[in-house]
Enzyme design. Structure first.
Site, PDB file in Angstrom:
ATOM      1  N   TYR A 166      -0.768   7.318   3.308  1.00 31.87           N
ATOM      2  CA  TYR A 166      -0.201   6.534   4.400  1.00 31.87           C
ATOM      3  C   TYR A 166       1.326   6.553   4.304  1.00 31.87           C
ATOM      4  CZ  TYR A 166      -5.066   5.301   5.056  1.00 31.87           C
ATOM      5  OH  TYR A 166      -6.418   5.376   5.263  1.00 31.87           O
ATOM      6  N   GLY A 209     -10.748   3.917  -9.428  1.00 35.76           N
ATOM      7  CA  GLY A 209     -11.199   5.269  -9.130  1.00 35.76           C
ATOM      8  C   GLY A 209     -12.469   5.674  -9.837  1.00 35.76           C
ATOM      9  N   HIS A 215       0.857  -1.192   0.000  1.00 35.00           N
ATOM     10  CA  HIS A 215       0.000   0.000   0.000  1.00 35.00           C
ATOM     11  C   HIS A 215       0.894   1.244   0.000  1.00 35.00           C
ATOM     12  CE1 HIS A 215      -3.309   2.600   0.374  1.00 35.00           C
ATOM     13  NE2 HIS A 215      -3.985   2.023   1.341  1.00 35.00           N
ATOM     14  N   GLY A 237     -14.416  -0.760  -6.167  1.00 32.20           N
ATOM     15  CA  GLY A 237     -14.602  -0.751  -4.728  1.00 32.20           C
ATOM     16  C   GLY A 237     -16.060  -0.744  -4.340  1.00 32.20           C
ATOM     17  N   ARG A 238     -16.667   0.450  -4.357  1.00 30.67           N
ATOM     18  CA  ARG A 238     -18.049   0.581  -3.894  1.00 30.67           C
ATOM     19  C   ARG A 238     -19.025  -0.301  -4.668  1.00 30.67           C
ATOM     20  NH1 ARG A 238     -17.978   6.882  -4.668  1.00 30.67           N
ATOM     21  NH2 ARG A 238     -16.219   6.250  -5.974  1.00 30.67           N
TER      22      ARG A 238
END
Length: 374
Positions: A190, A306, A185, A328-329
């Protein structure tokens, strides 16, 4: 998943098979890594067996949620880890369930860096980062939950070497848990992203300043992980254009291109990049920026993510902009997403209010399938 006979005359790009080095994928729809905050006490839980197996197809590729690589890595409650033997054992039945349905499963290795709090750190110490500047944002990455980030502690060069080793050991643990590989990641503000971005990294040693220096730690992680488990089992996720967690760069095009070119030296399996339009996590915006230069520069499998829908995903693959597309969603709300894309069926709507609850069922495993049984 198999393509029905009536659709054999025209197979949409997303549903075409793909050979990802040693992995034979039956389609190009990837489960994106999504933090679900349902791993109590930093342990993956039995309810994740159902969650991941629901989203598994024969020859489908899944990337697991961000898993901490060490005691200092955690940034939120109820996120899984992969640094202890107990955590390894907790992941095993989840990985087994995915494999029983014929899926390919990678573990995402994560360190939150300064996107954390003293309460998550050993002995209440400050979070670690490339800098001692705190995140100024008043909300977490979801853009809703209030946050007040503490000042982090700047890592010494010796400690950076130790963190590299933490990623290496976590990769070894992931393989012991049965994962097929790991994704590093390096996105979303992060720790690795903090080193990459010049609006955060204010170091004056060999890990800061020039583009080459800022990329040194991330590439050392890549090299260590590839040496440990084999480059053909390693991917990385990057978000050069994004400003997640107050982490931006003044020249994201140059940063993304340098990383794409540098990764070729290590021969890793894939590069997974977040589209420039996703400046924030949930809302896309129009932009002239493109991942195409990075796509052309990187010699392995290229994954994009994205805000994609079915039409856009088919288009980016058909035009050569990507090999695979991570969802993702849409994949969260539609556990049978490849099947729905095959049939061009109506999609379930996701409920943003349940993205990050701790309920082991609601907003997690209760989204309906097209068919009565998964």
């Amino acid at each position: 998943m198999t393509i029905s006979e009536e659709n054999m005359d025209f197979i949409p790009a997303l549903l075409a098979p793909y050979k990802m080095s040693n992995f034979s994928l039956s389609h190009r729809i990837v489960l994106a890594p999504m933090s679900r905050l349902r791993s109590y006490n930093f342990l993956a839980q039995p309810h994740a067996i159902l969650y991941y197996s629901q989203r598994t197809t024969q020859g489908g590729f899944l990337i697991g949620e961000a898993s901490g690589v060490s005691e200092t890595a955690q940034g939120y409650l109820n996120t899984p880890g992969i640094w202890t033997q107990q955590q390894v054992e907790a992941w095993k039945p989840i990985v087994d369930a995915v494999h029983k349905k014929g899926g390919i499963f990678f573990c995402q290795l994560w360190h939150a860096g300064r996107a954390s709090d003293n309460c998550f750190q050993p002995d209440g110490q400050p979070p670690i980062s490339c800098t001692d500047k705190p995140i100024q944002a008043k909300t977490h990455i979801d853009g809703v939950t209030e946050a007040s980030f503490p000042a982090p502690r700047r890592l010494t060069t010796h400690e950076i070497t130790q963190v590299v080793n933490d990623f290496r050991k976590a990769a070894r643990n992931a393989m012991q848990a049965g994962f097929d590989g790991v994704e590093i990641h390096g996105a979303n503000g992060y720790l690795i992203d903090q080193f990459l971005k010049d609006q955060v990294n204010d170091r004056t040693d060999e890990y800061g300043g020039s583009l080459e220096n800022r990329c040194r730690f991330p590439l050392q992680v890549v090299e260590a992980v590839a040496d440990e488990i084999g480059a053909d089992r390693v991917g990385i996720r990057l978000s050069p254009f994004a400003d997640y967690n107050d982490c931006a760069d003044s020249n994201p095009e140059a940063l993304g291109l340098y990383m794409a070119q540098s990764l070729n030296k290590y021969g890793i399996l894939y590069c997974h990049m977040i589209e420039p339009r996703m400046i924030t996590q949930f809302e896309s915006q129009k932009t002239k920026n493109s991942l195409l230069p990075m796509r052309k520069a990187f010699k392995g499998t290229f994954i994009v993510a994205g805000g994609y829908n079915r039409e856009e995903g088919n288009e980016v693959v058909a035009k050569g902009g990507a090999d695979l597309v991570a969802f993702g969603r849409l994949f969260l709300a539609n556990p049978d997403l490849p099947r729905r894309f095959e049939l061009n069926a109506v999609l379930n709507k996701y409920d943003r209010n349940t993205f990050y609850t701790q309920n082991p069922v609601v907003g997690y495993t209760d989204y309906p399938f097209l068919d009565p049984t998964p």
